[in-house]
Design an enzyme around this catalytic site. Structure first.
Site, PDB file in Angstrom:
ATOM      1  CG  LEU A 185      -1.888   1.217   1.309  1.00  0.00           C
ATOM      2  CD1 LEU A 185      -2.949   1.297   0.279  1.00  0.00           C
ATOM      3  CD2 LEU A 185      -2.630   1.171   2.632  1.00  0.00           C
ATOM      4  CG  ASP A 186      -0.710   4.573   0.175  1.00  0.00           C
ATOM      5  OD1 ASP A 186      -1.145   4.591  -0.874  1.00  0.00           O
ATOM      6  OD2 ASP A 186      -1.058   4.884   1.093  1.00  0.00           O
ATOM      7  CB  ALA A 187       5.029   0.889  -0.490  1.00  0.00           C
TER       8      ALA A 187
END
Lengths: 285, 285, 285, 285
Positions: free
Chosen positions: D227-229
């Site tokens: 996530l969001d990485a």
């Protein structure tokens, strides 16, 4: 937008002025949400913007406004009250390009700009579709072939008939007549596609390319008789490189134009600007 | 700074030019660390900066440089080789204010700028202390009272005697003579304390205040005979507000000046700039 | 820096507070140069910073300060007066890198920062030369090999003996003991070389490289017991690209660190900051 | 967009690679408009993007592409050709907020983004009007009440049926299933409304307010299972102050989101990005 009251005021600077104004508000049980002010030590002037919560006001808001007059006169002030919430009646003037118009429409639809667009006026038909798909009336007013003078007279009549308070030049490619500027002084906002005072006049992106600048910009300003020289409200810049053609500068600059214009309009319609000669006091939010 | 070789080249644009240059390097077993290039589709020119790891070179580096000549001629190119590591012999010219001088000294001490400061030259004594505390020779060369012409002649002699390659005008408040500009063309870098081409000439922060701009800037550029009009290398801006006095603008602008000048010098001494008429190609790092 | 008086105040928000404070100033014939304020509609608190021209004050300034006490108590306020001009006694703590120290020294020499550097304290000797060339006393206080606890005790004694009001961690690479943070709460300013809260802890430029960010930053903040988590005063960013190595990020970031730290210190010593839990109110100039 | 050919390539770094590729192009009489490249000295990899004018090509463009295969294999490269002009088939996924969708539609209408929007897919109906007024098909695919799994299966079928090459999450408020991320790896672009890696997850503007940051941001990145990485393509920031509420941050941040997303998509569809593990090589235009 909250309900309440906004007071804009400018006057000669003098000791005790903040105390007098704040005490006036307190006397009537108004609650200060914001009291932005600027004591200009160079020009010896005072500028302020107050936002007042009127929920607990102990008189009618019209009485509050009226009773302020003697104090304002004693301060030798110019002042203006606005009752919130408020939508400012706005006309948008365009020619061919539509990105600034689109930005204004979008931000007003989203309630970022508390304006009511009374009409979109173009001296070309290019922006008709984008206006009409948002159910905004579009007026084609031709300017070519000797129709410039009559065209501006038509615009003037329309603005007056619609009780317009703000005129936005959203990449409107005509120079306004002097008397038009005078009549609507302080009510016309333009976006110029350069970092003023650099590149005044036509084709600023081409000028910027020729000069080889490393940053381009856009300037939102009030319109005066002096081309591209009115009080500046907001400026934006974008870094550019040697490999950017004039067309690239135009593409990258569109973003600056949209942001500077949208911010400038927002400050104006929220009564966050005060004009002081050729400078604009801006209390940003 | 790595060891190796830098090649700067400009020529008319033509198909196959990258292949020819890269193949030349490959033939001698050079390893390309960087091959920055720009095919100017408008001016029909080609600009490149190559950084070559020469560790595995199969000839002496001087042979490599010499053998490049026929290819360069066939491309109708202007070119320049530089063997790394390298420190550029640099003179810094100052008048009263010292922040730009301090920035240059500090960055050279920190090895951010690969320069050897041969001398600091001032037409005032204000910057003597800051030069001498870093063990840099300071030369006072007076310009007032009819001494301007002889002053520039003295500077010229000093620059030649010290074999100076770069002349930095670090807030040097004298306009250079035309023949001086010509003699050191492409070797003089100035920092102008405005966002050029806005506010050319004297006292740009006062000009910016009077115009009421919302962003101020600084411009690092090569010096030509045309005041403040030479090729721009780098520009920086800083947001300002109505409450900033001219003195505030001067304070805030110092930061822009220091950054723009330091970056501009860095690009020049790393051979990351190519001059094309009044524009500068800059391959930043 | 002008002469005069600064008043910093925070209190629960309440109607009439601006009127009361401004009227107090007006009663004694003080002239408000600036009255920055913030009515926090979320936290229901009031924050203000007044700058008062005391030239025409009709009582002694100490009387003016003393007589304010009953009003302040009635507002349930925390407040602080400062008589201008003022130089804040400041200690700078360093380890190896010197760019932040150099920036602070330079800006104080230039009167951009009204501080008196009482001492430069290092747990390495690297910054001794840069301190001493500006005639600043340098104290080596070793921290390695079990000397950390006694080292901080020595620093504490020095700070108290020198009546230090501000402690600047200018790339000081030691985590402060909790009781040290508590004792000097609100008086310690740190520069962290990342855009907090990203990349807390060690080697943030390496972390930024590994994450592949396109902007790096630096954060100036008050120090609390919670590592890199205290109230943020100022942040700066710089655009970076894929070709920048961790060493490049470190080089480019130095500039962000210098600017953010210098601005943060300036705001603090001009009494332009108020701490509200983990947030900082900052009235910039 | 010009006609011609784009070649994207990544491979282990090795001497002579630029010469080999440029010579290949020259052999067939292709003219290099741009040859952006990056020799990663840390990862020992080579990345390049070539734009080739094929007007004078001496073979059919398909032959040119095919004949490149042996060279690419000898370099152990991954590579991709694209014939220009080209419009990338793109699906936009949305939930409630429409500013990112509006930006994408507007920029594609203006030809700033060479995409063909095949469908707008929402798990709410909020964005239907804005899609349909530009004659874009809107698909409501519900995700609530146990319909998440079947919803994503429907989306997957739609994407495949429409031969979609790019999936833009324009403030799509659902976490993608892992197998969905895998299936469309490198083809999903998200806009996260914070300056990653700060404020991962829900409600980043509220997180930013609570932390008291002085700059907020937005991040455009490729979507991975983490996530969001995923690899970051572009980031934008905007300065904020203590007086900005979470709602203000959300308003100001919209602008960052729109710009970062639009730039990120532009770089992707112009083949200006190469993914390298968790980092993105971006050659901006």
């Amino acid at each position: 937008m909250r309900s309440g009251l906004i007071l804009k005021l400018s006057s000669p600077d003098q000791p005790g002025i903040v105390a007098k104004i704040a005490s006036y508000v307190a006397t009537y049980n108004g609650n200060l949400i914001e009291f932005s002010q600027f004591s200009d030590q160079i020009g010896k002037k005072f500028f302020a913007r107050l936002e007042i919560d009127t929920t607990e006001l102990n008189v009618d808001v019209e009485v509050f406004k009226t009773n302020f007059t003697p104090l304002a006169h004693s301060l030798d002030a110019k002042w203006h009250f606005r009752i919130l919430p408020y939508k400012m009646r706005t006309a948008v003037l365009v020619t061919k390009t539509d990105h600034c118009l689109n930005e204004i429409i979008w931000r007003s639809e989203l309630s970022e700009l508390p304006i009511e667009i009374t009409s979109v006026i173009g001296n070309r038909n290019n922006c008709r579709a984008i206006a009409e798909r948002s159910d905004l009336p579009f007026h084609l007013i031709e300017m070519d072939g000797g129709k410039r003078e009559s065209g501006f007279e038509k615009i003037r009549e329309l603005l007056i008939a619609q009780d317009v308070e703000l005129i936005v030049l959203a990449r409107f490619m005509q120079i306004l007549p002097a008397d038009f500027c005078d009549e609507f002084s302080g009510k016309i906002i333009n976006i110029h596609h350069s970092f003023l005072p650099a590149f005044i006049g036509a084709n600023p992106y081409r000028q910027a390319y020729d000069r080889g600048v490393k940053l381009i910009g856009a300037t939102c300003h009030y319109v005066t008789n002096d081309l591209d020289a009115g009080p500046i409200i907001e400026q934006e810049v974008e870094r550019v490189h040697h490999f950017h053609s004039p067309a690239d500068l135009s593409r990258l600059g569109r973003q600056c134009e949209r942001i500077a214009l949208a911010k400038g309009i927002r400050y104006h319609v929220h009564d966050r600007t005060l004009i002081d000669g050729n400078r604009a006091i801006v209390f940003p939010d």
